[in-house]
Design a protein around this motif. Structure first.
Motif, PDB file in Angstrom:
ATOM      1  N   ARG A   1     -18.769   9.642  49.289  1.00  0.00           N
ATOM      2  CA  ARG A   1     -18.426   8.349  49.881  1.00  0.00           C
ATOM      3  C   ARG A   1     -18.791   7.237  48.903  1.00  0.00           C
ATOM      4  O   ARG A   1     -19.888   7.201  48.360  1.00  0.00           O
ATOM      5  CB  ARG A   1     -19.214   8.166  51.192  1.00  0.00           C
ATOM      6  N   VAL A   2     -17.812   6.336  48.653  1.00  0.00           N
ATOM      7  CA  VAL A   2     -18.063   5.193  47.777  1.00  0.00           C
ATOM      8  C   VAL A   2     -18.833   4.137  48.567  1.00  0.00           C
ATOM      9  O   VAL A   2     -18.340   3.620  49.563  1.00  0.00           O
ATOM     10  CB  VAL A   2     -16.743   4.595  47.249  1.00  0.00           C
TER      11      VAL A   2
ATOM     12  N   ARG B   1     -11.085   4.232  44.585  1.00  0.00           N
ATOM     13  CA  ARG B   1     -11.827   4.655  45.777  1.00  0.00           C
ATOM     14  C   ARG B   1     -11.241   5.951  46.340  1.00  0.00           C
ATOM     15  O   ARG B   1     -11.962   6.906  46.677  1.00  0.00           O
ATOM     16  CB  ARG B   1     -11.783   3.546  46.822  1.00  0.00           C
ATOM     17  N   ASP B   2      -9.896   6.021  46.425  1.00  0.00           N
ATOM     18  CA  ASP B   2      -9.243   7.209  46.985  1.00  0.00           C
ATOM     19  C   ASP B   2      -9.506   8.455  46.142  1.00  0.00           C
ATOM     20  O   ASP B   2      -9.696   9.547  46.668  1.00  0.00           O
ATOM     21  CB  ASP B   2      -7.733   6.973  47.079  1.00  0.00           C
TER      22      ASP B   2
ATOM     23  N   ASP C   1     -20.410   1.488  46.818  1.00  0.00           N
ATOM     24  CA  ASP C   1     -20.336   0.230  46.068  1.00  0.00           C
ATOM     25  C   ASP C   1     -19.324   0.411  44.941  1.00  0.00           C
ATOM     26  O   ASP C   1     -19.336   1.440  44.248  1.00  0.00           O
ATOM     27  CB  ASP C   1     -21.708  -0.125  45.493  1.00  0.00           C
ATOM     28  N   LEU C   2     -18.436  -0.565  44.764  1.00  0.00           N
ATOM     29  CA  LEU C   2     -17.421  -0.475  43.717  1.00  0.00           C
ATOM     30  C   LEU C   2     -17.185  -1.863  43.131  1.00  0.00           C
ATOM     31  O   LEU C   2     -16.943  -2.822  43.863  1.00  0.00           O
ATOM     32  CB  LEU C   2     -16.112   0.103  44.287  1.00  0.00           C
TER      33      LEU C   2
ATOM     34  N   GLY D   1      -8.351   0.264  45.020  1.00  0.00           N
ATOM     35  CA  GLY D   1      -8.122   1.201  46.120  1.00  0.00           C
ATOM     36  C   GLY D   1      -7.846   2.608  45.622  1.00  0.00           C
ATOM     37  O   GLY D   1      -8.295   3.599  46.218  1.00  0.00           O
TER      38      GLY D   1
ATOM     39  N   GLU E   1     -13.409   9.569  46.597  1.00  0.00           N
ATOM     40  CA  GLU E   1     -13.878  10.032  47.897  1.00  0.00           C
ATOM     41  C   GLU E   1     -13.245  11.381  48.238  1.00  0.00           C
ATOM     42  O   GLU E   1     -12.156  11.706  47.805  1.00  0.00           O
ATOM     43  CB  GLU E   1     -13.567   8.991  48.969  1.00  0.00           C
TER      44      GLU E   1
ATOM     45  N   LEU F   1     -21.725   6.324  44.281  1.00  0.00           N
ATOM     46  CA  LEU F   1     -21.298   7.333  45.257  1.00  0.00           C
ATOM     47  C   LEU F   1     -22.499   7.969  45.938  1.00  0.00           C
ATOM     48  O   LEU F   1     -23.564   8.107  45.334  1.00  0.00           O
ATOM     49  CB  LEU F   1     -20.503   8.444  44.556  1.00  0.00           C
TER      50      LEU F   1
ATOM     51  N   VAL G   1     -19.139   2.282  39.880  1.00  0.00           N
ATOM     52  CA  VAL G   1     -19.030   2.901  41.207  1.00  0.00           C
ATOM     53  C   VAL G   1     -20.335   3.604  41.552  1.00  0.00           C
ATOM     54  O   VAL G   1     -20.908   4.312  40.718  1.00  0.00           O
ATOM     55  CB  VAL G   1     -17.871   3.924  41.256  1.00  0.00           C
TER      56      VAL G   1
END
Length: 345
Positions: free
Chosen positions: A294-295, A285-286, A297-298, A282, A289, A314, A312
């Motif tokens: 925008r993510v 991702r934070d 796929d991770l 998480g 972004e 993006l 990742v």
């Protein structure tokens, strides 16, 4: 048109131009080492204490084999079936410990082998999974024999059996002392990450060496068996309660089985590439972004003790170079292999 830049762990650098607008960058170990994380470097994603743990395991094997040989010899010479039986019991643990040592040696020797895309860090987890199965079989054997003795009691030579249990306990305490320093404690510390205040607990202990933990569990299982046996035998000799010895045997089998299941789950999670830390995922991702990015796929998975990889993908209307997004992840724990792909979208 942008460039794909790869930084491979073997020191090769390639630049490829493509006709689509897509940036890709990947790096080994951009984040510095933190508590519970191994040092970065080209070592096949092995644990930080790999060599030390391998040496300690070899010492424990030598101690176990020496005790096994002494018990079988003494039991044969003096006609003690209890000593002979415990000697062969020690042989099963020596076998499991040999799996641990062999895994360390294989991982070390093949650390630079390019056939292993992500190094040999998971060899130890495979060995831990195998040892956990062996530990479960030991628990079943102890439980089965204990139940048989509950249903069909046999005469017990208490003094001789207590002596064997005490010798076994002393050997296992010595082995546990050798393995304990390498096994260590969970690196439970908290990290507050990210501009969004994401908080996750590092009690996950990403640096834990499950291969050494499996050896430690075998030693603890044997020590527990010895302690329970001593208690049961003392109660039987003192009060004539012959049922206590097999009863505590059943109890020990249940506890060892629980340890086996726990180790199977831990090693299995690594082998199946389960996300090792949802909080860290998480946070990644934070951090990535924002600014229209925008993510999409991770993937986060463990490569070995103290090493994690993240991949990742993006999308952004006005994408920055992949390196700029990768810099946002600096300082996060245990990220030894980072891949960032950027596409316009």
């Amino acid at each position: 048109m942008t460039a794909h830049t790869h930084h491979q762990g073997h020191g090769h650098h390639h630049d490829h131009d493509h006709d689509h607008d897509h940036g890709h960058d990947h790096d080994h170990g951009h984040a510095g080492p933190q508590a519970g994380c191994a040092q970065r470097g080209e070592h096949g994603f092995l644990g930080e204490a790999h060599g030390r743990n391998e040496a300690r395991t070899r010492w424990v094997i030598a101690l176990t084999l020496a005790t096994m040989a002494a018990e079988i010899w003494a039991g044969t010479v003096f006609g003690s079936m209890a000593l002979v039986a415990d000697g062969w019991h020690m042989a099963t643990h020596a076998g499991a410990l040999t799996i641990t040592a062999a895994a360390y040696a294989f991982a070390r020797r093949h650390a630079g082998d390019r056939r292993f895309s992500f190094g040999t860090g998971k060899v130890g987890d495979l060995a831990a999974f195998t040892s956990a199965i062996v530990l479960g079989l030991v628990a079943l054997a102890i439980g089965w024999e204990s139940l048989e003795r509950l249903l069909s009691p046999r005469p017990i030579s208490y003094d001789e059996a207590i002596l064997v249990a005490v010798v076994g306990l002393l050997v296992n305490l010595a082995s546990a002392a050798l393995l304990h320093e390498g096994h260590g404690h969970a690196h439970g510390h908290d990290h507050a990450h990210g501009d969004h205040g994401h908080h996750h607990d590092q009690g996950h202990d990403h640096g834990r060496d499950l291969n050494l933990r499996s050896a430690y569990m075998h030693v603890l299982a044997d020590a527990l068996t010895s302690v329970l046996a001593i208690a049961g035998l003392l109660a039987g000799r003192q009060f004539g309660w012959s049922w206590v010895d097999p009863a505590v045997g059943v109890l020990g089998a249940v506890v060892i089985a629980r340890w086996s299941v726990g180790l199977v789950r831990q090693a299995g999670a690594v082998l199946l590439d389960m996300v090792p830390d949802q909080g860290l995922a998480g946070t990644i991702r934070d951090r990535l972004e924002g600014d229209g990015a925008r993510v999409v796929d991770l993937h986060l998975w463990r490569l070995g003790p103290g090493h994690m990889a993240v991949l990742v993908h993006l999308e952004a209307g006005e994408p920055l170079p992949a390196e700029a997004y990768k810099r946002r992840l600096e300082g996060l724990p245990c990220l030894s292999h980072v891949t960032v792909e950027v596409a316009r979208g």
